[in-house]
Write a protein that holds these residues in place. Structure first.
Motif, PDB file in Angstrom:
ATOM      1  N   GLU A 110       0.700  -1.016   0.205  1.00 18.42           N
ATOM      2  CA  GLU A 110       0.413   0.171  -0.216  1.00 18.42           C
ATOM      3  C   GLU A 110       0.881   0.897  -0.446  1.00 18.42           C
ATOM      4  O   GLU A 110       0.831   2.348  -0.785  1.00 18.42           O
ATOM      5  N   LEU A 111       1.745   1.193   0.861  1.00 14.25           N
ATOM      6  CA  LEU A 111       2.917   2.688   0.727  1.00 14.25           C
ATOM      7  C   LEU A 111       3.475   2.273  -0.919  1.00 14.25           C
ATOM      8  O   LEU A 111       3.657   3.679  -0.959  1.00 14.25           O
ATOM      9  N   ASN A 113       2.648   1.819  -3.280  1.00 13.01           N
ATOM     10  CA  ASN A 113       1.660   1.695  -4.451  1.00 13.01           C
ATOM     11  C   ASN A 113       1.396   3.674  -4.327  1.00 13.01           C
ATOM     12  O   ASN A 113       0.920   4.142  -4.738  1.00 13.01           O
ATOM     13  N   HIS A 114       0.931   3.972  -2.457  1.00 18.32           N
ATOM     14  CA  HIS A 114       1.095   5.787  -2.562  1.00 18.32           C
ATOM     15  C   HIS A 114       1.892   6.237  -3.169  1.00 18.32           C
ATOM     16  O   HIS A 114       2.099   7.373  -3.753  1.00 18.32           O
ATOM     17  N   GLN A 117       2.519   6.485  -6.922  1.00 16.07           N
ATOM     18  CA  GLN A 117       1.006   7.526  -7.531  1.00 16.07           C
ATOM     19  C   GLN A 117       0.984   9.127  -7.124  1.00 16.07           C
ATOM     20  O   GLN A 117       0.768   9.893  -7.511  1.00 16.07           O
ATOM     21  N   GLU A 118       2.634   9.201  -6.731  1.00 20.56           N
ATOM     22  CA  GLU A 118       2.587  11.280  -5.998  1.00 20.56           C
ATOM     23  C   GLU A 118       3.786  11.986  -7.112  1.00 20.56           C
ATOM     24  O   GLU A 118       3.990  11.236  -7.926  1.00 20.56           O
TER      25      GLU A 118
END
Length: 118
Positions: A110-111, A113-114, A117-118
């Motif tokens: 999750e981290l 992926n986050h 996307q930034e």
């Protein structure tokens, strides 16, 4: 050609604010709006060569900024590394029987992926 257009779009995204207003405008019309040099020249009542010169100068300025800072290169490397982290975490989750480890790996995914996307 697609790779060159993609590279120029990335350079513009990162360094576009360093260009002159006219360079930004012509660059945007040419690369993002897909207008021809002739179309831009007609809209601004100037020569096709004048438009081309402005775009070439903008490209050179963007390339020079990237050569000096390497920000886009580092961005692309980090993106690939985050994709690998996600992939490795997914693979580890699929073989882990420990629910706590699986939760940690899910959170790592999750981290990553986050951040990607930034």
């Amino acid at each position: 050609m697609k790779n060159q257009a993609y590279r120029m779009a990335l350079l513009f995204d990162f360094y576009g604010e360093m260009l002159t207003p006219r360079q930004k405008e012509f660059y945007d019309l040419y690369y993002n709006e897909d207008l021809s040099l002739t179309e831009i020249a007609e809209n601004y009542d100037m020569s096709r060569q004048g438009v081309r010169d402005a775009i070439v100068r903008a490209e050179a300025a963007l390339e020079e900024l990237e050569e000096k800072t390497g920000i886009v290169k580092r961005f692309q490397e980090q993106k690939h590394q985050l994709e690998e982290i996600e992939s490795l975490a997914q693979a580890a989750r699929s073989v882990s029987a420990d629910p706590t480890v699986s939760d940690y790996l899910r959170r790592i995914q999750e981290l990553a992926n986050h951040l990607k996307q930034e």
